[in-house]
Enzyme design. Structure first.
Site, mmCIF file in Angstrom:
data_model
loop_
_atom_site.group_PDB
_atom_site.id
_atom_site.type_symbol
_atom_site.label_atom_id
_atom_site.label_comp_id
_atom_site.label_asym_id
_atom_site.label_seq_id
_atom_site.Cartn_x
_atom_site.Cartn_y
_atom_site.Cartn_z
ATOM 1 N N ASN A 1 -4.225 6.618 -0.267
ATOM 2 C CA ASN A 1 -3.689 6.864 0.873
ATOM 3 C C ASN A 1 -3.039 8.149 0.857
ATOM 4 O OD1 ASN A 1 -4.784 4.588 1.978
ATOM 5 N ND2 ASN A 1 -3.131 3.002 1.873
ATOM 6 N N SER B 1 0.894 -1.216 0.019
ATOM 7 C CA SER B 1 0.086 -0.013 -0.021
ATOM 8 C C SER B 1 0.669 1.296 -0.116
ATOM 9 C CB SER B 1 -1.011 0.184 1.284
ATOM 10 O OG SER B 1 -0.367 -0.178 2.569
ATOM 11 N N GLU C 1 -6.959 -0.570 -6.463
ATOM 12 C CA GLU C 1 -5.976 0.324 -7.112
ATOM 13 C C GLU C 1 -4.962 -0.457 -7.879
ATOM 14 O OE1 GLU C 1 -5.478 4.529 -4.815
ATOM 15 O OE2 GLU C 1 -4.313 2.846 -3.948
ATOM 16 N N HIS D 1 -3.544 -3.230 -5.585
ATOM 17 C CA HIS D 1 -3.660 -2.668 -4.092
ATOM 18 C C HIS D 1 -5.264 -3.028 -3.524
ATOM 19 C CE1 HIS D 1 -3.881 0.649 -0.761
ATOM 20 N NE2 HIS D 1 -3.832 -0.461 -0.295
#
Ligand code: 3HC
Length: 697
Positions: A483, A412, A445, A433
């Site tokens: 993120n 991540s 992702e 991800h």
């Protein structure tokens, strides 16, 4: 007549065939042709009946959503004008429905006098999913055909019914087993032979179960609870009540009035944006849609932890068998037990058959031997988030995996290019991800490394769809799209604590904004330990990395969230309710003293602006750097992976709604304020604000 509509006459039956790919949207391309066909059929004395048909794949997916809020949507003939002609049509009209009749498509069919359908057809009024109500007579006609109860259910859930169910409800007359058009023509001829003429739905009355007043009061009370602030379900109810209590034309006027309110409203605009945003994500400018994809019949998963287990479930749910590898029997057993427990829960809720659970479990082959991945077409790793561990693993996978296998990492935060460099086949390496719980969350992702091959990317996007995820491409950067933005959000949440806010106040303000939960409840749920570790790495890599040390103080006190019974809040055994904690209050008070900040009153409005605009400003950089392909991809990430309220349309759409000059003014103001270094305005935000444009064009 437009090319999208074909008109012919066969044996006294006129046929209007609509063919406007992809879904026979009833936009400005199709409507004139339908009207022409109606006029011709009405004027031709040799025509005794009329059949309206789409393609076998799609009768019609409804009004063309792209044309809403544009002049094209009101261009004559409108769907309403067509339907008025159908109502007054002197000869029987039969709708021949194949594939699906949705929204305006079903409304067109309901304005026909009879309906027949192919066996696998879906019939529905899904407008509510776009924040709308059926605006071409659907709210008035459907209850007249299927009754108020069933009509309300169909329109407020937006769920379609099958042809069989449609027949049971009286929505269609016949399920045609053979050739649909032949069947429909035969049906029309039979009508003529039997002397049956037009039969208008508008002349029927609405069947209401029990006393209408009590029925609608009860339905309203139910919807007020379930609609969660969305206006469309209650507007639909208002229309059905009008259908049951007013003459048709008055009910129809009520429907138009309410439709107009919804179509102009921001909720529907946001939901329509989301509809198209989700469908855009697989369009990658330099990867043509016909790029050949690799075969993915077998997968291997390295790591049987929470993430690995969830990813394994996603694969077997999609019918792809998985070899699940871990280093200890204990971890494998634990991982498999969790998967079994998850499936058992679904079985006990009646959402999965025991035999299907058994089949899925049988598709998982546990192994302690990394060599077991050698037959896999794709290998995904979800091992500890540390670069040296990942690199070592990829070096080994390079030696074991068969040529052409895709090597995917679920990292991540780590640099995929560095991971790929540990192999001699960086073109086969990609980031996948997943979001936790991976078997539930829709977002995926897909991280494209500098050397990721185009067919690997295309395969990963197709895989995402097969796993029933929404795949979004991200370039390589720390945190990728989601993120990286979330980090800025967290940093502001912590700075707000420095300045005087409390976790409770911030969480409440963000919940009021529409998030499923505020940042501190979320961190406590997810656990603070991974972030603690990642920050240490970041500080080592980037000594100028700025954030409030309050978060470290909390971690240093052993407060890692729900799993340790305390974090930003405290928790009682067996209870996930976050409770204020004087112990934390003291940590915060001490920290404020340490940094010399005197707490001030902070408004909820400032909290929302600080948190959301911090994300938006970062997102503008993400967009400008090409990490995200388009603003709507960023919105999709937040709507499908981060619980952003759907009626706000994602952070970029929200910023567009507020207006970028206003967003920029706030960013500039914060730039002058506490820890203002965080707020350097993104050049793209400045540019678009000056040009009077939005992120989403
Ligand atoms: N208007 C415009 N474009 C539409 C559309 C519509 N109503 N429905 C689908 N499309 C487009 C999609 O954007 C996509 O375009 P793209 O290829 O450029 O990305 C393409 O058609 C194919 O769509 P899907 O990928 O979703 O294809 P599927 O085969 O998986 O699904 C579908 C087909 C079930 C029709 C699905 O697209 C769908 O649910 N569409 C929306 C249906 C709907 O909500 N209809 C109501 C419209 S509002 C209305 O009718 C108002 C009326 O009451 C006045």
């Amino acid at each position: 007549m437009s090319e999208a509509v074909k008109y012919s006459v066969r044996d006294g039956v006129a046929v209007i065939e609509m063919n406007n790919p992809p879904v026979n949207g009833l936009g400005s391309v199709l409507r004139p042709g339908i009207m022409d066909g109606l006029n011709k059929a009405a004027a031709d004395p040799a025509v005794k009946a009329l059949v309206i048909m789409g393609t076998l794949k799609a009768f019609s997916g409804g009004a063309d959503i792209r044309e809403f809020n544009t002049p094209k949507s009101t261009m004559s003939p409108t769907l309403h004008e067509i339907i008025v002609v159908q109502d007054g049509f002197p000869k029987p009209i039969v709708a021949a429905i194949g594939g699906f009749a949705l929204g305006g498509g079903l409304e067109l069919a309901l304005a026909c006098h009879y309906r027949v359908a192919a066996p696998k057809t879906q019939l529905g009024l899904p407008e509510v999913k776009l924040g709308l109500l059926p605006g071409a007579g659907g709210t008035q006609r459907l209850p007249r055909v299927v009754g108020a109860t069933e009509a309300l259910k169909m329109m407020t859930t937006g769920n379609a019914v099958s042809a069989e169910k449609g027949k049971e409800l009286g929505l269609i007359e016949e399920v045609v087993q053979g050739d649909l058009l032949e069947g429909a023509i035969a049906f029309a001829k039979k009508l003529v032979a039997e002397g049956k003429g037009p039969r208008r739905v508008r002349d029927l009355t609405v069947k209401v179960d029990g006393d209408p007043q009590a029925f609608f009061a009860a339905a309203r009370a139910d919807l007020e609870k379930s609609a969660r602030g969305f206006p469309a379900p209650l507007q639909i109810l208002g229309c059905v009540e009008a259908a049951a209590t007013l003459p048709f034309d008055e009910g129809r006027a009520e429907e138009r009035r309410r439709f107009q309110i919804l179509v102009e409203g921001s909720e529907s605009k946001a939901l329509r944006h989301m509809f198209f945003a989700e469908r855009q994500t697989t369009k990658i400018p330099d990867v043509p849609e016909d790029t050949p994809v690799r075969k993915l019949d077998k997968a291997a998963m390295i790591g049987a932890g929470t993430m690995g287990g969830g990813i394994t479930m996603s694969f077997v749910n999609a019918g792809i068998p998985v070899t699940l590898v871990d280093t200890s029997q204990e971890s494998l057993d634990k991982g498999l037990a969790t998967i079994r427990k998850n499936y058992s829960n679904t079985v006990s809720k009646g959402r999965l058959k025991q035999e299907d659970m058994d089949k899925r479990m049988a598709m998982i082959t546990p192994s302690l031997d990394l060599n077991a991945v050698k037959d896999a077409d794709i290998v995904i790793e979800a091992v500890f988030e540390k670069m040296d561990i990942k690199q070592e693993l990829f070096g080994k996978l390079d030696a074991i995996a068969k040529p052409g296998a895709i090597l995917a990492t679920n990292t991540s935060t780590l640099d995929i290019n560095v991971i790929a460099a540990a192999t001699k086949r960086p073109g086969d390496v990609i980031g996948l991800h997943f979001f936790s719980p991976a078997n539930v969350m829709r977002l995926l992702e897909v991280v494209r490394g500098a050397k990721t091959a185009k067919d690997v990317l295309a395969t990963a996007m197709a895989l995402g769809k097969k796993l029933k995820k929404v795949p979004v491409v991200s370039g390589v950067c720390d945190g990728f799209i989601g993120n990286r933005m979330m980090e800025k959000y967290g940093i502001q949440a912590w700075y707000l604590l420095d300045e005087g806010a409390t976790p409770q106040q911030i969480d409440a303000a963000m919940k009021k904004f529409g998030l499923a939960m505020g940042p501190f409840t979320m961190y406590d749920m997810a656990g603070l330990d991974v972030g603690f570790y990642v920050r240490k790495r970041r500080v080592a890599e980037r000594p100028d990395y700025a954030y409030s040390r309050i978060v470290d103080r909390v971690c240093e006190a052993g407060r890692f969230g729900q799993k340790t019974g305390k974090g930003w809040y405290r928790y009682e055994a067996g209870d996930r309710t976050p409770r204020p904690d004087p112990e934390f209050d003291k940590i915060l008070a001490d920290y404020r003293k340490e940094i010399g900040v005197t707490p001030r009153q902070i408004s909820d409005e400032e909290i929302v602006e600080r948190l959301i605009y911090a994300m938006v400003n970062e997102a503008a950089k993400i967009l400008e750097e090409g990490i995200a392909l388009r603003a709507s991809d960023i919105d999709t990430v937040y709507m499908t992976g981060y619980g952003f309220p759907h009626y706000r349309g994602g952070p970029m759409f929200y910023a567009d709604t507020v207006g970028l000059p206003k967003v920029l003014a706030a960013v500039e103001k914060f730039h002058q304020g506490y820890q203002g270094g965080q707020w350097k305005p993104a050049p793209l935000l400045v540019k678009l604000a000056k040009e009077g444009k939005g992120f989403n064009g």
